[in-house]
Design an enzyme around this catalytic site. Structure first.
Site, PDB file in Angstrom:
ATOM      1  CB  SER A  48      -0.934   0.002   1.210  1.00 27.46           C
ATOM      2  OG  SER A  48      -1.850  -1.068   1.140  1.00 27.46           O
ATOM      3  CG  HIS A  51      -0.617   0.039  -4.399  1.00 29.01           C
ATOM      4  ND1 HIS A  51      -1.454  -0.925  -3.901  1.00 29.01           N
ATOM      5  CD2 HIS A  51       0.140  -0.568  -5.354  1.00 29.01           C
ATOM      6  CE1 HIS A  51      -1.231  -2.066  -4.525  1.00 29.01           C
ATOM      7  NE2 HIS A  51      -0.267  -1.876  -5.401  1.00 29.01           N
TER       8      HIS A  51
END
Length: 372
Positions: A48, A51
């Protein structure tokens, strides 16, 4: 209007664009009465995090969860308490601790019903609240868990204990998906794990510790498949092993289960469009797909197969509550979870950007950022 007022996007990948990463000096935090200040010793790099800094083709961040930018990244952390507010009672200055990254309010209906990961006022460390790619971080006492049991029971230097503490967060996400709220995991079940990143590897280790009779791990990286074997997988397989990956993976799972299918399938790859067609064709009757991989993409489901098999797809987010952290600490202390085996790279704190790039190629188990 709520998002504009708070600058917190419910789905970051639909709002925030053209991210850039900078290193800067900020003021050291001071504790509120119910807070501690933690000197960060170790912080893991999560998919994450990647990302948030790697945009898609249109420049949007790829993280699909809630985010308030700009923000200090990093949420898988452990460190030493260096200051405590006047109301803090359960930890002391000098204690090694790990801390939850899900900042639940404790007052909304979800929290009071025992669902802190679904808190309607949830803030997330490193996404909507200041993170741990920093020298110091402030957090409430109630999110902290002492690592003294690890220090006392394991023959490890303090750095090794802090590393294990940072791994509790991804392991907690896997624990939540496998064991919390779903009466499907029983000793002897057959488990398949799609995606052998840190959460998938933790799912493998937890399934082994909980008595799964068969654990199969899939990942395109041979390095990660090797780690899955170390963590407890009976069989590992790359989806690129043949010219027809969908057919070959279905055949692998059905052959290994004598045509009966898999009881629990963990999706930790964040690639539902590719994995769901395989999973729904190999799920045993009354089986469950546990979806842990975060993505904003849509995927189609053959609901007839779900109906005929009385099967289910269960989403799972977070690692808070339900005794997750203390249970994991006990399991690690007892030697039941070889979490440390998944760490394959370490970068000093000033090289956070290099750590993110290193983790971004998806060949490592876990990449750690460590204080010097």
């Amino acid at each position: 209007e709520r998002e504009h007022a708070s600058r917190k996007a419910a789905q970051a990948s639909r709002v925030w664009r053209n991210p850039r990463l900078i290193m800067e000096d900020i003021a050291d935090p001071a504790p509120l009465p119910d807070e501690v200040i933690i000197k960060v010793k170790t912080c893991g790099v999560c998919g994450s995090d990647i990302h948030c800094v790697m945009p898609d083709s249109e420049g949007y961040v790829q993280f699909s969860g809630p985010a308030r930018l700009p923000v200090i990244l990093g949420h898988e952390y452990a460190g030493e308490v260096v200051a405590a507010g006047d109301d803090v009672r359960t930890v002391r200055v000098g204690d090694p601790v790990a801390a939850e990254g899900m900042l639940w309010c404790g007052l909304c209906e979800s929290c009071r019903r025992g669902r802190p990961n679904q808190c309607v006022n949830l803030e997330m460390v490193g996404f909507s609240a200041p993170g741990a790619f920093a020298e110091y971080i402030a957090t409430k006492e109630r999110y902290c868990w002492s690592l003294l049991p690890l220090l006392e029971s394991l023959d490890l230097p303090a750095s090794g204990v802090f590393e294990l503490g940072a791994l509790l967060e991804p392991a907690g996400c896997a624990y939540n998906g496998l064991f919390v709220g779903h009466e499907c995991f029983k000793p002897g079940v057959r488990v398949a794990v799609f995606g052998a990143g840190p959460i998938g590897l933790a799912a493998v280790a937890l399934a082994r510790a909980a008595g799964a009779s068969l654990i199969v791990a899939f990942d395109p990286s041979e390095d990660r498949l090797r780690l899955a074997g170390v963590m407890g997988a009976n069989r590992t397989c790359s989806p690129h092993a043949s010219g027809q990956p969908d057919t070959s993976l279905v055949e692998v799972l059905m052959d290994l289960t004598g045509g009966e299918g898999v009881d629990i399938i963990v999706e930790a790859a964040g690639a539902a469009e590719e994995t769901l067609p395989i999973m729904e064709r190999t799920l045993a009757p009354n089986g469950r797909i546990v979806y842990l991989g975060r993505t904003g993409a849509h995927a189609s489901v053959n609901l007839d197969l779900m109906v005929s098999g009385a099967s289910a797809i269960a989403g799972s987010r977070g690692h808070a509550g339900h005794g997750i952290y203390p249970n994991l600490i006990r399991m690690v202390s007892a030697g039941l979870l070889p979490l440390g085996a998944m760490v394959t790279a370490r970068h000093p704190f000033p090289q956070v950007e290099a750590a993110l790039h290193d983790a971004g190629d998806r060949r490592h188990g876990k990449v750690m950022v460590v204080s010097e």
